[in-house]
Design a protein around this motif. Structure first.
Motif, mmCIF file in Angstrom:
data_model
loop_
_atom_site.group_PDB
_atom_site.id
_atom_site.type_symbol
_atom_site.label_atom_id
_atom_site.label_comp_id
_atom_site.label_asym_id
_atom_site.label_seq_id
_atom_site.Cartn_x
_atom_site.Cartn_y
_atom_site.Cartn_z
ATOM 1 N N SER A 201 -42.451 75.972 52.871
ATOM 2 C CA SER A 201 -43.716 76.691 53.051
ATOM 3 C C SER A 201 -44.695 76.342 51.931
ATOM 4 O O SER A 201 -45.890 76.137 52.181
ATOM 5 N N PHE A 202 -44.196 76.297 50.699
ATOM 6 C CA PHE A 202 -45.071 75.929 49.584
ATOM 7 C C PHE A 202 -45.590 74.508 49.764
ATOM 8 O O PHE A 202 -46.780 74.236 49.570
ATOM 9 N N ILE A 203 -44.709 73.589 50.136
ATOM 10 C CA ILE A 203 -45.101 72.182 50.293
ATOM 11 C C ILE A 203 -46.170 72.041 51.375
ATOM 12 O O ILE A 203 -47.172 71.336 51.188
ATOM 13 N N LEU A 204 -45.969 72.705 52.512
ATOM 14 C CA LEU A 204 -46.937 72.622 53.605
ATOM 15 C C LEU A 204 -48.294 73.192 53.189
ATOM 16 O O LEU A 204 -49.342 72.655 53.546
ATOM 17 N N ALA A 205 -48.274 74.289 52.454
ATOM 18 C CA ALA A 205 -49.520 74.935 52.047
ATOM 19 C C ALA A 205 -50.232 74.145 50.952
ATOM 20 O O ALA A 205 -51.457 74.004 50.974
ATOM 21 N N PHE A 206 -49.470 73.638 49.994
ATOM 22 C CA PHE A 206 -50.077 72.839 48.922
ATOM 23 C C PHE A 206 -50.679 71.557 49.486
ATOM 24 O O PHE A 206 -51.659 71.043 48.969
ATOM 25 N N SER A 207 -50.062 71.045 50.544
ATOM 26 C CA SER A 207 -50.538 69.897 51.342
ATOM 27 C C SER A 207 -50.360 68.545 50.677
ATOM 28 O O SER A 207 -50.636 67.512 51.300
ATOM 29 N N SER B 246 -46.192 82.259 58.004
ATOM 30 C CA SER B 246 -46.442 82.240 56.561
ATOM 31 C C SER B 246 -47.621 81.347 56.223
ATOM 32 O O SER B 246 -48.451 81.694 55.375
ATOM 33 N N HIS B 247 -47.696 80.205 56.884
ATOM 34 C CA HIS B 247 -48.743 79.230 56.594
ATOM 35 C C HIS B 247 -50.126 79.780 56.927
ATOM 36 O O HIS B 247 -51.039 79.748 56.101
ATOM 37 N N HIS C 293 -52.556 79.109 47.965
ATOM 38 C CA HIS C 293 -51.993 79.096 49.314
ATOM 39 C C HIS C 293 -50.502 78.810 49.272
ATOM 40 O O HIS C 293 -49.702 79.434 49.995
ATOM 41 N N GLY C 294 -50.079 77.869 48.424
ATOM 42 C CA GLY C 294 -48.669 77.547 48.313
ATOM 43 C C GLY C 294 -47.847 78.745 47.862
ATOM 44 O O GLY C 294 -46.790 79.040 48.435
ATOM 45 N N CYS C 295 -48.327 79.441 46.850
ATOM 46 C CA CYS C 295 -47.612 80.623 46.345
ATOM 47 C C CYS C 295 -47.559 81.720 47.401
ATOM 48 O O CYS C 295 -46.506 82.344 47.620
ATOM 49 N N LEU C 296 -48.679 81.971 48.071
ATOM 50 C CA LEU C 296 -48.713 83.023 49.096
ATOM 51 C C LEU C 296 -47.801 82.693 50.273
ATOM 52 O O LEU C 296 -47.101 83.570 50.783
ATOM 53 N N THR D 294 -43.002 83.905 53.351
ATOM 54 C CA THR D 294 -41.751 83.460 53.964
ATOM 55 C C THR D 294 -40.596 84.347 53.531
ATOM 56 O O THR D 294 -39.759 84.755 54.349
ATOM 57 N N MET D 295 -40.542 84.667 52.260
ATOM 58 C CA MET D 295 -39.481 85.520 51.732
ATOM 59 C C MET D 295 -39.578 86.941 52.307
ATOM 60 O O MET D 295 -38.557 87.556 52.647
ATOM 61 N N LEU D 296 -40.804 87.454 52.454
ATOM 62 C CA LEU D 296 -40.984 88.834 52.907
ATOM 63 C C LEU D 296 -40.660 89.022 54.385
ATOM 64 O O LEU D 296 -40.121 90.056 54.787
ATOM 65 N N ILE D 297 -41.009 88.040 55.207
ATOM 66 C CA ILE D 297 -40.827 88.207 56.653
ATOM 67 C C ILE D 297 -39.508 87.635 57.149
ATOM 68 O O ILE D 297 -39.220 87.715 58.348
#
Length: 404
Positions: A296-302, A154-155, A331-334, A339-342
Motif C-alpha cells: 500500500s505504501f509503495i503504490l501510494a508513494f508511486s 486504502s489507496h 499518501h504512502g503513510c496514510l 490497510t492496517m485498520l481495515i
C-alpha cells in the motif's frame, strides 16, 4: 567551492557511475531494460493512450469546462480547487499515473487553474488505476483477488485524505483562485461549454491530430522513464546500494513490527512500484497483512519513476514539484495505516471470508475478476495497439513536417 560547482560535480559523478555500472553489468541492464519496455509496450501505452486523446478532445470542445461549472460547489468547499478538478480526479483514478499531472498541467496552461490550485490538484489526482491494483498486483503477484479490495480502499481513501489536507496548501500566500462559483447552474455550464467551443478555432481534424501527437509524445517520454528506472533499480541492487540502504531501514521496520526481510522490496518499491510490489509478495517471512501494508505504501508513494514523469510534465508550467512529493509521502503513510485498520473488519470479516479466494465479493464479480481478464487481454493485444498508435504518430508527424 560554491553550491553550483558542487552540484555540477555531483551530477557528473552520478552520470559517470551510471555509465560505468552499465558496462560492469551489461546483461542485468539489458534484462531490466526489456522488462521496462515490455511493461510500457503491453500495458502502459495501450491503457493510457485512449484516456489522453479523449481528455484532449474534451478540453478542446469545452466539455471539461461544462463539468467544471457543475462540480464547482463540490470541489471548491472540499479541496479549494475549481470544479474542473473533479474531471481531473476522475480521469486520474480511471487511467492511473501520470494522467492527473498531464491534465493539471494542461488546465494550468489553459488558465483554468491558478498556480496554488494546480499544486493542490496534482497532489491527489495521481493514483494507481483499478486495473493495475486488481489485475497486476493482487492477482498477478499475490494470486489473491480479495487483497485487491483492501489495497484499493486504502489507496483511494488515502488519496481523498491527501486532497483534504492539501486544501490548506498555499493558504498564507494568497489563493488567486480562477473562479469561485457557489451554486450549480446547468444554464451557466452550457454557456461556458459554448464559449469554450467558439474559442477553439482549430477544425476537428486538426484538433484530433494535435491530441494524438501530444498524447503519444507524452507516452514516449513515460516509456523512457520506465525503462531508465527499471535499469537503475536493477543496477542499484547488483551494486549492493539497495542492500546498504535496506540495512539502514531494518531498525525502523522492526520498530513498526514488520519483518526486516521487507527492507529490500521496500527500497526497490521506492524506485519502481511494479518490481517493489512483486518482491514484497515473495517475502515468505512476512504475513499477508504485513505484505499488504508495504505494498500500500509503495503504490501510494508511486516510486521515483512515476515522480520523475510527473516532474517532467510539471516542468512545462510554473507548478512546483515539492508539494507533489510531500503529498506522496503523506499518501504512502496514510495508505499503510488504512490497510492496517481495515484488515480485520474487511479482509478477515466473516462475510468476506464466506467467498472463495478467487472471487471479489465486494464488487460482485463472480468466479473471476473482470479486471484481471482485461489485464490479461491487454498483455495480448497491447503490443498491437502500441504499434498502431506509433504508426499513426509517425504518419502525422511526417505529414506536418515534411509534406507541404
Amino acid at each position: 567551492m560554491n553550491r553550483s560547482i558542487i552540484k555540477t560535480l555531483a551530477l557528473a559523478f552520478i552520470a559517470t557511475m551510471f555509465a560505468g555500472s552499465l558496462i560492469a553489468f551489461p546483461q542485468q541492464a539489458f534484462d531490466a531494460s526489456i522488462r521496462g519496455l515490455t511493461m510500457w509496450w503491453e500495458i502502459v501505452f495501450p491503457s493510457l493512450l485512449p484516456f489522453f486523446i479523449i481528455s484532449e478532445m474534451l478540453i478542446g470542445f469545452g466539455v471539461v469546462t461544462f463539468i467544471g461549472v457543475l462540480l464547482e460547489p463540490f470541489m471548491r468547499p472540499l479541496f479549494r480547487v475549481p470544479g474542473v478538478g473533479g474531471f481531473v480526479w476522475a480521469m486520474g483514478m480511471a487511467s492511473g499515473y501520470p494522467s492527473g499531472a498531464k491534465l493539471t498541467a494542461r488546465l494550468r496552461i489553459e488558465g483554468q487553474l491558478s498556480k496554488i490550485e494546480a499544486e493542490r490538484l496534482v497532489s491527489f489526482t495521481n493514483s494507481s488505476n483499478p486495473l493495475f491494483i486488481f489485475g497486476a498486483v493482487s492477482v498477478g503477484f499475490f494470486h489473491n483477488p480479495k487483497l485487491g479490495v483492501i489495497l484499493a480502499l486504502s489507496h483511494y481513501a488515502g488519496n481523498l485524505c491527501v486532497g483534504l489536507l492539501m486544501r490548506w496548501h498555499g493558504s498564507t500566500s494568497g489563493d488567486n483562485s480562477i473562479s469561485k462559483r457557489s451554486s450549480m447552474s446547468i444554464k451557466e455550464a452550457l454557456r461556458a461549454l459554448h464559449r469554450t467551443r467558439l474559442k477553439e478555432k482549430r477544425p476537428f481534424g486538426k484538433l484530433l491530430g494535435d491530441a494524438v501527437i501530444s498524447s503519444i509524445q507524452t507516452l514516449l517520454m513515460i516509456g523512457g522513464f520506465i525503462i531508465l528506472f527499471s535499469v537503475l533499480n536493477k543496477l542499484l541492487y547488483h551494486m549492493n546500494i539497495t542492500g546498504f540502504l535496506a540495512d539502514g531501514l531494518k531498525s525502523l521496520l522492526l520498530i513498526l513490527g514488520l519483518p526486516e526481510k521487507l527492507s529490500i522490496p521496500f527500497i526497490s518499491g521506492l524506485f519502481e512500484i511494479t518490481l517493489g510490489s512483486q518482491m514484497t509478495s515473495q517475502v515468505a517471512e512476512a504475513s499477508l497483512m504485513q505484505q499488504a501494508i508495504i505494498t500500500s505504501f509503495i503504490l501510494a508513494f508511486s516510486g521515483f519513476s512515476v515522480q520523475a514523469q510527473v516532474a517532467s510534465i510539471l516542468a512545462e508550467t510554473d507548478i512546483r514539484f515539492l508539494p507533489f512529493f510531500t503529498a506522496r509521502l503523506v499518501h504512502g503513510c496514510l495508505a499503510g495505516i488504512f490497510t492496517m485498520l481495515i484488515w480485520k473488519p474487511i479482509y478477515e470479516g466473516e462475510k468476506f471470508n464466506d467467498y472463495p479466494a478467487n472471487t471479489l465479493p465486494v464488487m460482485n464479480l463472480g468466479q473471476s475478476s473482470w479486471l484481471n481478464e482485461i489485464y490479461e487481454m491487454m498483455t495480448t493485444i497491447g503490443p498491437l495497439i502500441t504499434i498502431f498508435g506509433i504508426s499513426i504518430y509517425v504518419l502525422l508527424y511526417w505529414k506536418r513536417h515534411f509534406i507541404k
